[in-house]
Scaffold this motif. Sequence first.
Motif, mmCIF file in Angstrom:
data_model
loop_
_atom_site.group_PDB
_atom_site.id
_atom_site.type_symbol
_atom_site.label_atom_id
_atom_site.label_comp_id
_atom_site.label_asym_id
_atom_site.label_seq_id
_atom_site.Cartn_x
_atom_site.Cartn_y
_atom_site.Cartn_z
ATOM 1 N N LYS A 265 0.830 -1.210 0.000
ATOM 2 C CA LYS A 265 0.000 0.000 0.000
ATOM 3 C C LYS A 265 0.872 1.270 0.000
ATOM 4 C CE LYS A 265 -3.813 2.394 0.507
ATOM 5 N NZ LYS A 265 -4.681 2.560 -0.649
ATOM 6 N N ASN B 130 -1.171 3.796 -8.783
ATOM 7 C CA ASN B 130 -1.844 3.614 -7.499
ATOM 8 C C ASN B 130 -1.593 2.190 -6.993
ATOM 9 O OD1 ASN B 130 -3.571 3.496 -5.330
ATOM 10 N ND2 ASN B 130 -5.291 4.440 -6.404
ATOM 11 N N SER B 131 -0.992 2.085 -5.802
ATOM 12 C CA SER B 131 -0.668 0.757 -5.263
ATOM 13 C C SER B 131 -1.923 -0.074 -4.986
ATOM 14 C CB SER B 131 0.150 0.904 -3.986
ATOM 15 O OG SER B 131 -0.574 1.659 -3.038
ATOM 16 N N GLN B 132 -3.069 0.589 -4.843
ATOM 17 C CA GLN B 132 -4.317 -0.142 -4.583
ATOM 18 C C GLN B 132 -4.642 -1.096 -5.736
ATOM 19 O OE1 GLN B 132 -5.846 0.069 -1.577
ATOM 20 N NE2 GLN B 132 -7.151 -1.626 -2.267
ATOM 21 N N THR B 133 -4.167 -0.752 -6.941
ATOM 22 C CA THR B 133 -4.384 -1.624 -8.110
ATOM 23 C C THR B 133 -3.762 -2.999 -7.862
ATOM 24 O OG1 THR B 133 -4.258 0.324 -9.507
ATOM 25 C CG2 THR B 133 -3.961 -1.779 -10.621
ATOM 26 N N ILE C 136 -3.028 -4.291 -4.872
ATOM 27 C CA ILE C 136 -3.744 -4.924 -3.753
ATOM 28 C C ILE C 136 -5.060 -5.533 -4.258
ATOM 29 C CG2 ILE C 136 -4.893 -4.444 -1.535
ATOM 30 C CD1 ILE C 136 -2.735 -2.344 -1.013
ATOM 31 N N ASP C 137 -5.796 -4.774 -5.057
ATOM 32 C CA ASP C 137 -7.070 -5.281 -5.589
ATOM 33 C C ASP C 137 -6.836 -6.534 -6.436
ATOM 34 O OD1 ASP C 137 -8.322 -3.183 -4.360
ATOM 35 O OD2 ASP C 137 -8.536 -1.956 -6.167
#
Length: 409
Positions: free
Chosen positions: A45, A112-115, A117-118
Motif C-alpha cells: 500500500k 496507485n498501489s491499490q491496483t 492490492i485489488d
Amino acid sequence: MKPYDLIVIGGGAAGFFGAIQAAENRKDLRVLILEKTTKLLAKVKVSGGGRCNVTHHCFTPAALSHHYPRGQKQLKNLFYQFSAADTVSWFEKHGVQLKTEADGRMFPVTDNSQTIIDCFLKAANEHAVEIKTGMEVKKISRALNQFVVHCGHEEYQADKILITTGGYNKPENYQWLVDLGHELVPPIPSLFTFNDPSKEFVELMGITVPKAEVRIAGTKFLQTGAVLITHWGLSGPAVIKLSAWAAEYLHQQNYRFTALVNWTGLPELQVRETLMQLKLLSGKKGIVTSPQFDLPRRLWEFLCAKSEIEPGRAWSEIPNKHINKLIEFVYACPFDIQGKTTFKEEFVTCGGIALSDIDLKTMESKKVPGLFFAGEVLNVDGETGGFNFQAAWTTAWVAANTIRIKAGT
Ligand SMILES: Cc1cc2nc3c(=O)[nH]c(=O)nc-3n(C[C@H](O)[C@H](O)[C@H](O)COP(=O)(O)OP(=O)(O)OC[C@H]3O[C@@H](n4cnc5c(N)ncnc54)[C@H](O)[C@@H]3O)c2cc1C
C-alpha cells in the motif's frame, strides 16, 4: 479438521504472490494465509510513495542480479526461473498493466498501489485462498507428518509451510525460525540517507546534481548518479544505492564516516586539467561567475567560497593554492556524516535467514523439509527501484512451483 495443503505465514507481497501462484498451479490445494496484523499487504500500500514500484525494466537475469548487495549470485539463478519480464506478464495476465519510467522503474499505469492490492485480493478470492488476520505465528512444530502452526490459542495443521514474514529489525523476532534450526544473519537497515549535523551545506538544500559520484573515504565503496542536498545532509539515488552496498560497513562504523562527493562524476585528472586550462585561457573572466561542469550556480559559488576565492576575482588572479582547493572541493567534497535517516520511499532489512540454509533451486529449507521461504525474511535485499519486490515475486513463485510438484507426495 482436515489439514491445509499449504499455510502461508505473512500476508504481504511474497505471501500473497506465493499463495495465489500455488492455488493457481493446483486448483485442489487448500491454502491458508495467516497474517499477524489486521492489515493485509500494508507495505504494498505505502510502497513507491503510494504508487508501488512493482519491478524494474531489467529483463536479463545476470544484469538484474547486479542490483542485489545480498543474494546476488543466488538470485541470478532464480531469475532464470522467474524474471522481471515474467513479473510483467504475470500482472498483465491478472489484468494489471505496468508502465516503465525513464529510470527503468515500473509502476501500474494507474500510479496507485491499490491496483496491485485489488489484483491480489481478487485472485486470492477466485482461488478460494483462505485468509485469517490478527494471527501471529509464534511457533511451528510437527505432529504425525504434519506441521502444526501455533498462533496464541489457535493451531492450524498443514502439509507444507511457506514463510513470508518479511524483515524485522530485532533479531529476537526471528527466534521461532532459529529454533527450527535456521541460521540468522543479524538484521540491520539498508536504503537510507546520510545525516550531516554540521549543517555546513544547508544553504544548498534542494540542489540536485544529476551525474555525481559518492565515495566513502578510506574504502572502495562508490556509487554514481544523482545526489540531492537536503536540510539534514545527503540523499538521492547515488547515496541510497551506496547505503545498500555499504550497509554492513556503515553499521560497523555506527554511521559515522566521511562521504566524499565528486560533483562532476569525472576522473580527478580531468577536473584538474579543465580548471588549470581555464586559469590559462580564460584569464580575465570572473571565476565565481563562470560555473563549470554544468554545476548549479549556487553550488559553484559555494565551492569557490570554500576555496577562499573572492567574488569579482578573475581566473588569472587566483593562486594555484586556491585552484587546488577548488579542485578538491569539486572532486572530493567532504561531508562529515553522523547518522542516517530512513528513506521513506523504500527501506529494507539487510540480513535475515541465511541463504546457506535454503535449497536455492526450490526455496525449501535444508533444515526442515516441507518448509519454504520467500521474500525479505531471507538474507536478500536490493537497491531501490523495484528490486525488492522482484526478489519477493521470484522467490515466492519458485517456492509455489516446487510446492505444486511436491503436493500430495
Ligand atoms: C515505505 C516502504 C516502501 C517500499 N517501496 C517499495 C517499492 O516501491 N518497490 C520495491 O521493490 N520495494 C519496496 N519496498 C520494500 C518492499 O516493500 C519489501 O521488500 C517487500 O514488501 C517484502 O515483501 P515480504 O512479503 O517479504 O514482506 P512484507 O511485505 O513485509 O510482508 C510480511 C508480512 O508478514 C507479516 N508477519 C510478520 N511476522 C508474522 C508472524 N509471526 N505471523 C504472521 N504474520 C507475520 C507482517 O505483518 C507482514 O504483513 C518498500 C518498503 C517500505 C518500508
